[in-house]
Design a protein around this motif. Structure first.
Motif, PDB file in Angstrom:
ATOM      1  N   GLY B 167      -3.599  -2.328  -3.703  1.00 29.53           N
ATOM      2  CA  GLY B 167      -4.397  -1.281  -3.072  1.00 29.53           C
ATOM      3  C   GLY B 167      -5.734  -1.469  -2.625  1.00 29.53           C
ATOM      4  N   MET B 168      -6.375  -2.323  -3.311  1.00 31.41           N
ATOM      5  CA  MET B 168      -7.738  -2.841  -3.066  1.00 31.41           C
ATOM      6  C   MET B 168      -7.595  -3.648  -1.599  1.00 31.41           C
ATOM      7  N   ALA B 169      -6.829  -4.695  -1.598  1.00 31.48           N
ATOM      8  CA  ALA B 169      -6.496  -5.351  -0.408  1.00 31.48           C
ATOM      9  C   ALA B 169      -6.240  -4.457   0.664  1.00 31.48           C
ATOM     10  N   VAL B 170      -5.405  -3.459   0.341  1.00 30.64           N
ATOM     11  CA  VAL B 170      -5.127  -2.511   1.452  1.00 30.64           C
ATOM     12  C   VAL B 170      -6.345  -1.946   1.911  1.00 30.64           C
ATOM     13  N   SER B 171      -7.106  -1.363   0.943  1.00 32.89           N
ATOM     14  CA  SER B 171      -8.351  -0.629   1.287  1.00 32.89           C
ATOM     15  C   SER B 171      -9.551  -1.375   1.933  1.00 32.89           C
ATOM     16  N   VAL B 172      -9.516  -2.655   1.946  1.00 31.23           N
ATOM     17  CA  VAL B 172     -10.485  -3.331   2.592  1.00 31.23           C
ATOM     18  C   VAL B 172     -10.149  -3.416   4.195  1.00 31.23           C
ATOM     19  N   ARG B 173      -8.891  -3.368   4.338  1.00 28.02           N
ATOM     20  CA  ARG B 173      -8.335  -3.489   5.685  1.00 28.02           C
ATOM     21  C   ARG B 173      -8.182  -2.149   6.470  1.00 28.02           C
ATOM     22  N   ALA B 174      -7.835  -1.205   5.553  1.00 27.04           N
ATOM     23  CA  ALA B 174      -7.680   0.241   6.370  1.00 27.04           C
ATOM     24  C   ALA B 174      -8.702   0.753   6.919  1.00 27.04           C
ATOM     25  N   GLY B 175      -8.728   1.759   7.735  1.00 28.59           N
ATOM     26  CA  GLY B 175      -9.599   2.384   8.402  1.00 28.59           C
ATOM     27  C   GLY B 175     -10.006   3.626   7.777  1.00 28.59           C
ATOM     28  N   GLU B 176      -8.870   4.284   7.295  1.00 26.02           N
ATOM     29  CA  GLU B 176      -8.997   5.544   6.663  1.00 26.02           C
ATOM     30  C   GLU B 176      -8.560   5.588   5.211  1.00 26.02           C
ATOM     31  N   ILE B 177      -8.923   6.338   4.224  1.00 24.21           N
ATOM     32  CA  ILE B 177      -8.576   6.316   2.798  1.00 24.21           C
ATOM     33  C   ILE B 177      -7.275   6.906   2.746  1.00 24.21           C
ATOM     34  N   ARG B 178      -6.568   7.779   3.645  1.00 19.62           N
ATOM     35  CA  ARG B 178      -5.202   8.467   3.676  1.00 19.62           C
ATOM     36  C   ARG B 178      -4.294   7.040   4.070  1.00 19.62           C
ATOM     37  N   VAL B 179      -4.546   6.252   4.985  1.00 19.00           N
ATOM     38  CA  VAL B 179      -3.634   5.341   5.341  1.00 19.00           C
ATOM     39  C   VAL B 179      -3.533   4.143   4.199  1.00 19.00           C
ATOM     40  N   ALA B 180      -4.649   4.133   3.734  1.00 17.11           N
ATOM     41  CA  ALA B 180      -4.897   3.079   2.715  1.00 17.11           C
ATOM     42  C   ALA B 180      -4.091   3.514   1.473  1.00 17.11           C
ATOM     43  N   GLN B 181      -4.012   4.837   0.867  1.00 16.48           N
ATOM     44  CA  GLN B 181      -3.274   5.108   0.019  1.00 16.48           C
ATOM     45  C   GLN B 181      -1.756   5.135   0.344  1.00 16.48           C
ATOM     46  N   GLN B 182      -1.509   5.501   1.440  1.00 13.86           N
ATOM     47  CA  GLN B 182       0.073   5.350   1.610  1.00 13.86           C
ATOM     48  C   GLN B 182       0.469   3.910   1.618  1.00 13.86           C
TER      49      GLN B 182
END
Lengths: 331, 246
Positions: B167-182
């Motif tokens: 989740g943290m790895a995705v969070s670093v790269r994602a532009g939006e919280i929602r995208v990161a969560q999914q």
């Protein structure tokens, strides 16, 4: 407790004892791929100096601050920040001695003012957290709002919380990016007063601002950046470097033959009439030329209203340099 | 090995927990999913046929319970960096003396604590319900699944750890919280395959298997944590591009 007393309490600066510059920047360059953010930038900032960093949008000011704040690594060149060489290995030590207040204060909106400061105090390892927070809030006149959620504060109040946060760690250098952005004139004046108190306490202020009047009023020296460093110096020096001295002569009525009169006056290089009907004379030295001009005017029987030295503002300097760059790009 | 300042880690944990507590969508999201995943296992307690011991259907509710430590933290972990970036707090945070590892551990611990706590709480509620209300044969069937219960106990923090790292790895790269969560939620699911294999009996659910897979999961977590630490480079976090050293 009065605000001024609180300001005096908050920072020490008994540690500033050497004459070593607070900041030394030597041919620093940062490139992102093919794009150059800033190039070959060199300057020094003395301890306790308020140093203005000016430039148009995209000039590289924020990237420079981020580089000196150890957030990003330079591509070339070197720097010493608060006496410590700017290297990746020294990042923690440098950040311990500086504070950076970005243009947007970046507060946790669901936390209270005090909780925001408590978090940052924890990251800086501040001792006696409560009294430190109280002093910082008193310094920005926000002590009574410590229990308010930051989400409920106006932009101006959030800016002040950001400033209080920057004060928490008793930094040697403070990087302030547009600290009065969004503040009303009274609050902006309070920030200016605070910066002046900090200066007297030996804190070095690196002030990035678009407000040239603010820079002129607060800064000991300014640098103008437009990818490369265009100039560094005291505002008065920059004015002298860029503009020839001038006298503004106002008379009750228009002169009969100003061309003949001013051409014959010692010390006057050239002249023009401005829109308000005054005569603007380029002179080599105002102190020599002014008495000569007065004598010449009296000699032709002119009624003199005033003779004053023309003042170029820092804005004139800024526009002159930035316009030069725009023209150079067109060519 | 660089020193770790635990007071800075604690400051991050304290701040994160305060922030989560005051964000209603996070609290509701954290509570709803475990509540939903508890329904079926509890229904099984009341409606499950008292079949002979060893019936794999006794293990199925445990799989649902293990979804909790996978899905709950992925939502929070995805918020960890993307949330900071979205509210403009990332840069002020990175200008402090906090080290990369302190930042990662603080963020991870703040997700780990409520996620594991909640997972064990739901696990405990389930076992209490079984003990108090289940048909004695059903209860015996469930409590006889010792290896699965051990797996549940051991896998909970390990699956949480995996989910957090992803989740943290995705969070670093994602532009939006929602995208990161999914994305974080989807990417967290693969390790559950081990549990599925144990539940379905493809891998015999023994104590040894539970311990071996727990060790494997632990190793994967540690390696993944090391793997993502490069993503937390300050320059990359602030500018989105990797630092170019002179």
């Amino acid at each position: 407790m009065s605000k001024r007393v609180a300001w005096r309490k908050i920072w020490r600066k008994d540690s500033v004892t050497t004459e070593q510059p607070a900041l030394v920047v030597d041919h620093l360059t940062k490139r992102f791929g093919d794009r150059t953010a800033f190039s070959d930038v060199s300057f020094e900032v003395a301890q306790g100096e308020v140093f203005g960093f000016l430039g148009p949008n995209g000039a590289g000011k924020t990237t420079t601050v981020r580089t000196l704040g150890t957030l990003i690594a330079p591509t070339a060149g070197s720097a010493t920040v608060a006496g410590i060489p700017l290297t990746r290995a020294n990042g923690v030590e440098i950040r311990q001695r500086i504070s950076v207040m970005p243009e947007s204060p970046g507060l946790y909106l669901r936390l209270t003012v005090a909780e925001n400061l408590e978090f940052f105090a924890g990251l800086y390892g501040v001792r006696d957290v409560r009294s430190r927070i109280r002093d910082a809030l008193e310094a920005v006149n926000l002590a009574e709002r410590s229990g308010d959620l930051c989400g409920g504060l106006s932009k101006g109040l959030r800016q002040r919380v950001g400033l209080a946060r920057a004060l928490l760690s008793d930094p040697v250098i403070m990087f302030l990016d547009e600290p009065t952005s969004g503040l009303d004139p009274v609050a902006a004046r309070e920030v200016h007063d605070l910066i002046n108190v900090l200066r007297h306490r030996g804190v070095t202020i690196f002030l990035t601002t678009h407000r040239l009047d603010e820079a002129e009023r607060l800064c000991d020296r300014v640098a103008i950046l437009n990818t490369t460093l265009r100039t560094v110096g005291r505002p008065t020096e920059l004015r002298q470097q860029l503009f020839t001295s001038a006298l503004v002569v106002k008379t009750v009525g228009p002169l009969h033959d100003p061309g003949l009169l001013f051409k014959a006056t010692p010390g006057v290089l050239s002249w023009r009439a401005d829109d308000a009907g005054a005569y603007v004379l380029s002179v080599s030295d105002p102190r020599v030329a002014a008495p000569e001009v007065a004598r010449a005017l009296v000699g032709v029987g002119a009624d003199i209203l005033s003779i004053s030295e023309a003042q170029h503002s820092l804005e004139d300097v800024y526009l002159e340099l930035v316009d030069e760059d725009v023209e150079a790009r067109k060519r | 090995m660089m020193a770790l300042d635990l007071s800075r880690v604690a400051a991050v944990v304290r701040k994160e927990l305060r922030d989560y507590r005051r964000k209603r969508s996070i609290v509701v999201g954290m509570l709803i999913l475990p509540a939903i995943f508890l329904i079926e296992p509890v229904l099984f307690v009341f409606l499950g046929a008292p079949d002979p011991v060893g019936d794999p259907s006794y293990r199925a509710p445990l799989l649902l319970l293990l979804l909790i430590p996978v899905i709950t933290p992925s939502t929070l972990a995805a918020y960890s960096v993307a949330g900071e970036r979205e509210q403009g707090t990332l840069e002020p945070l990175l200008t402090t003396p906090i080290r990369q590892l302190e930042f990662i551990i603080g963020k991870a611990a703040a997700v780990m604590i409520p996620s594991v706590g909640l997972s064990y709480l739901v696990f405990g509620i389930y076992l209490v319900v079984v003990r108090l209300f289940a048909n004695p044969v059903v209860a015996a069937g469930i409590f006889n699944e010792g290896p699965m219960l051990l797996a549940l106990f051991l896998f909970t923090p390990l699956l949480t750890g995996w989910s957090i790292v992803v989740g943290m790895a995705v969070s670093v790269r994602a532009g939006e919280i929602r995208v990161a969560q999914q994305l974080g939620m989807i990417a967290s699911l693969p390790p559950l395959g081990v549990v599925v294999l144990m539940v379905t009996g493809v891998i015999a659910p023994t104590f040894t298997a539970a311990l071996v897979f727990a060790a494997v999961l632990l190793a994967v977590d540690v390696l993944a944590l090391r793997g993502i630490s490069g993503l937390f480079d300050r320059e990359r976090l602030v500018t989105g591009s990797k630092a170019s050293r002179p």
